[in-house]
Structure formats: structure tokens, C-alpha cells
Write a protein that holds these residues in place. Sequence first.
Motif, PDB file in Angstrom:
ATOM      1  N   PRO A  93       0.847  -1.197   0.000  1.00 14.12           N
ATOM      2  CA  PRO A  93       0.000   0.000   0.000  1.00 14.12           C
ATOM      3  C   PRO A  93       0.886   1.253   0.000  1.00 14.12           C
ATOM      4  N   LEU A  94       0.657   2.134  -0.977  1.00 15.43           N
ATOM      5  CA  LEU A  94       1.483   3.332  -1.126  1.00 15.43           C
ATOM      6  C   LEU A  94       0.822   4.523  -0.445  1.00 15.43           C
ATOM      7  N   HIS A  95       1.631   5.285   0.267  1.00 14.82           N
ATOM      8  CA  HIS A  95       1.140   6.434   1.039  1.00 14.82           C
ATOM      9  C   HIS A  95       0.616   7.510   0.085  1.00 14.82           C
ATOM     10  N   PRO A  96      -0.657   7.907   0.198  1.00 15.38           N
ATOM     11  CA  PRO A  96      -1.241   8.862  -0.747  1.00 15.38           C
ATOM     12  C   PRO A  96      -0.600  10.248  -0.732  1.00 15.38           C
ATOM     13  N   ASN A  97      -0.011  10.641   0.396  1.00 17.61           N
ATOM     14  CA  ASN A  97       0.604  11.976   0.488  1.00 17.61           C
ATOM     15  C   ASN A  97       2.119  11.954   0.322  1.00 17.61           C
ATOM     16  N   ALA A  98       2.636  10.825  -0.141  1.00 22.99           N
ATOM     17  CA  ALA A  98       4.078  10.729  -0.386  1.00 22.99           C
ATOM     18  C   ALA A  98       4.452  11.597  -1.583  1.00 22.99           C
ATOM     19  N   ILE A  99       5.676  12.091  -1.575  1.00 26.67           N
ATOM     20  CA  ILE A  99       6.215  12.886  -2.681  1.00 26.67           C
ATOM     21  C   ILE A  99       6.590  11.933  -3.817  1.00 26.67           C
ATOM     22  N   VAL A 100       6.187  12.286  -5.047  1.00 25.36           N
ATOM     23  CA  VAL A 100       6.491  11.444  -6.211  1.00 25.36           C
ATOM     24  C   VAL A 100       7.821  11.864  -6.825  1.00 25.36           C
ATOM     25  N   LYS A 101       8.638  10.877  -7.112  1.00 21.28           N
ATOM     26  CA  LYS A 101       9.875  11.081  -7.860  1.00 21.28           C
ATOM     27  C   LYS A 101       9.938  10.025  -8.953  1.00 21.28           C
ATOM     28  N   ILE A 102      10.524  10.400 -10.076  1.00 22.75           N
ATOM     29  CA  ILE A 102      10.730   9.472 -11.178  1.00 22.75           C
ATOM     30  C   ILE A 102      12.235   9.266 -11.304  1.00 22.75           C
ATOM     31  N   GLU A 103      12.660   8.012 -11.253  1.00 27.22           N
ATOM     32  CA  GLU A 103      14.080   7.679 -11.347  1.00 27.22           C
ATOM     33  C   GLU A 103      14.367   7.210 -12.770  1.00 27.22           C
ATOM     34  N   PHE A 104      15.350   7.862 -13.392  1.00 22.91           N
ATOM     35  CA  PHE A 104      15.650   7.540 -14.777  1.00 22.91           C
ATOM     36  C   PHE A 104      17.095   7.901 -15.102  1.00 22.91           C
ATOM     37  N   GLY A 105      17.654   7.173 -16.031  1.00 28.21           N
ATOM     38  CA  GLY A 105      18.963   7.483 -16.580  1.00 28.21           C
ATOM     39  C   GLY A 105      19.193   6.644 -17.819  1.00 28.21           C
ATOM     40  N   ASN A 106      20.083   7.109 -18.663  1.00 27.80           N
ATOM     41  CA  ASN A 106      20.485   6.335 -19.838  1.00 27.80           C
ATOM     42  C   ASN A 106      21.946   6.661 -20.135  1.00 27.80           C
ATOM     43  N   SER A 107      22.454   6.232 -21.273  1.00 29.28           N
ATOM     44  CA  SER A 107      23.874   6.421 -21.584  1.00 29.28           C
ATOM     45  C   SER A 107      24.247   7.891 -21.759  1.00 29.28           C
ATOM     46  N   LYS A 108      23.271   8.748 -21.969  1.00 26.93           N
ATOM     47  CA  LYS A 108      23.548  10.177 -22.164  1.00 26.93           C
ATOM     48  C   LYS A 108      23.089  11.036 -20.990  1.00 26.93           C
ATOM     49  N   PHE A 109      22.488  10.405 -19.979  1.00 27.89           N
ATOM     50  CA  PHE A 109      21.908  11.153 -18.865  1.00 27.89           C
ATOM     51  C   PHE A 109      22.090  10.330 -17.603  1.00 27.89           C
ATOM     52  N   ASP A 110      22.916  10.835 -16.673  1.00 22.50           N
ATOM     53  CA  ASP A 110      23.179  10.100 -15.437  1.00 22.50           C
ATOM     54  C   ASP A 110      21.892   9.810 -14.681  1.00 22.50           C
ATOM     55  N   THR A 111      21.800   8.613 -14.123  1.00 25.19           N
ATOM     56  CA  THR A 111      20.608   8.221 -13.372  1.00 25.19           C
ATOM     57  C   THR A 111      20.414   9.154 -12.191  1.00 25.19           C
ATOM     58  N   ARG A 112      19.183   9.607 -12.055  1.00 27.01           N
ATOM     59  CA  ARG A 112      18.833  10.489 -10.938  1.00 27.01           C
ATOM     60  C   ARG A 112      17.343  10.409 -10.683  1.00 27.01           C
ATOM     61  N   GLN A 113      16.938  10.922  -9.545  1.00 22.29           N
ATOM     62  CA  GLN A 113      15.524  11.022  -9.213  1.00 22.29           C
ATOM     63  C   GLN A 113      15.077  12.444  -9.517  1.00 22.29           C
ATOM     64  N   MET A 114      13.985  12.539 -10.275  1.00 22.87           N
ATOM     65  CA  MET A 114      13.479  13.847 -10.684  1.00 22.87           C
ATOM     66  C   MET A 114      12.040  14.021 -10.224  1.00 22.87           C
ATOM     67  N   LEU A 115      11.637  15.272 -10.137  1.00 14.51           N
ATOM     68  CA  LEU A 115      10.285  15.601  -9.698  1.00 14.51           C
ATOM     69  C   LEU A 115       9.391  15.897 -10.893  1.00 14.51           C
ATOM     70  N   PRO A 116       8.187  15.343 -10.906  1.00 14.50           N
ATOM     71  CA  PRO A 116       7.236  15.752 -11.932  1.00 14.50           C
ATOM     72  C   PRO A 116       6.838  17.214 -11.676  1.00 14.50           C
ATOM     73  N   GLN A 117       7.178  18.079 -12.618  1.00  8.92           N
ATOM     74  CA  GLN A 117       6.842  19.500 -12.482  1.00  8.92           C
ATOM     75  C   GLN A 117       5.405  19.752 -12.906  1.00  8.92           C
ATOM     76  N   GLY A 118       4.911  18.919 -13.802  1.00  6.94           N
ATOM     77  CA  GLY A 118       3.549  19.074 -14.269  1.00  6.94           C
ATOM     78  C   GLY A 118       3.235  18.053 -15.339  1.00  6.94           C
ATOM     79  N   PHE A 119       1.999  18.129 -15.841  1.00  6.33           N
ATOM     80  CA  PHE A 119       1.524  17.226 -16.879  1.00  6.33           C
ATOM     81  C   PHE A 119       1.106  18.055 -18.080  1.00  6.33           C
ATOM     82  N   ILE A 120       1.374  17.527 -19.266  1.00  6.47           N
ATOM     83  CA  ILE A 120       0.949  18.174 -20.498  1.00  6.47           C
ATOM     84  C   ILE A 120       0.102  17.157 -21.257  1.00  6.47           C
ATOM     85  N   ASN A 121      -1.133  17.540 -21.572  1.00  5.85           N
ATOM     86  CA  ASN A 121      -2.023  16.689 -22.351  1.00  5.85           C
ATOM     87  C   ASN A 121      -2.105  17.310 -23.735  1.00  5.85           C
TER      88      ASN A 121
END
Length: 176
Positions: A93-121
Motif C-alpha cells: 500500500p502506497l502512502h497517498p501523500n508521499a512525494i512522487v519522484k521518477i528515477e531515470f537514466g540512460n547512456s547520455k543522462f546520469d541516473t537520478r531522481q526527478m520531480l514531476p513539475q507538471g503534466f501536459i495533455n
Amino acid sequence: MEHLKWHQFKEQLNANTELTLQFQYAEGKWVDAAYHITEVKQAPITSVDCGGVMNAWTEIIVQLYEPLNEQTDRAMKVSKALSIINVVEKALPLHPNAIVKIEFGNSKFDTRQMLPQGFINDGENLIVDLRPDTVQCKANDRGGSCGTPEIAAKPKIQLQNLAAPATSCAPGSGCC
């Protein structure tokens, strides 16, 4: 900046289930469409800041992985991401008020945790706009100063030899 909470993140996903889920990790840079959601982590954080104050919060970290040599024209649908989240939430069960971070990296971008600044539809895609997290000083946020906690100066004490008589002891005076 107010951090996006897990329940807000899921609300955006649930409102856009038919769209394709894309992640932009820098201006004009996108997570490859072949990405996988490999892990969802819940991390309770307890810290003590430079002012000696204890802090506690929880983070939900969604890990994205770009497999090598895997090709696809289209990223996963939001509905598929939600099905992965549902599998996770059955076990954890995931805490509903937890802060969301997205962890990502590839060969051109060091792995890090980033914050969703917003959504674009854009009509076809739900784009999660990611930005690097920043270092902050919680003491500054409370109106204090960042750095070593202030230690009150100790008053200086003048030492006196209370065992010695008030007059000086001269040789041959009999006081020694």
C-alpha cells in the motif's frame, strides 16, 4: 515549489487512461518509447537537519528503464502504467501523500531522481514534465540560518586562588 503527491499523480493518470504516457526529462529530451516501469519504491525518510531538527516524509519513486536495442514507435498507454501500479499496490500500500519522484537514466543522462513539475495533455499523449530535484536547507525554510547550529558563548570566568592569603607571600615571611 510544492511537490506532487502520489494521490495527485494517480488522479492525473486515472483521468487520462486512453493517452500514451511519455516522460520528458529535459527540454526536448524524452525517455525512449520502449521504456519499462521496472520498480515502484516507497521510501520513508527520517533526517536531522543542520539546525538539529528531526524531519520525516515519504517518497514514492517510480523507476523507468530504457532497454537496449528494443524498438517501439509508441510508449505504453497510461492504462498499462496504472495496471503496473495496481499490481504494486496489492503487495505494498502506497502512502497517498508521499512525494512522487521518477528515477531515470540512460547512456547520455546520469541516473537520478526527478520531480514531476507538471503534466501536459496534447490530445494523444500525457507528458510528465520532469525536473531535477534541488537541495534545500530546512533551517532557512524555518527562518533560521543554514549551517552549524549556533552554540551559546560560554561566559569567561576569572580564576582566583582561594587558598592563597590576600597578601603576597614573601620569602622569610612565614606564610609559605
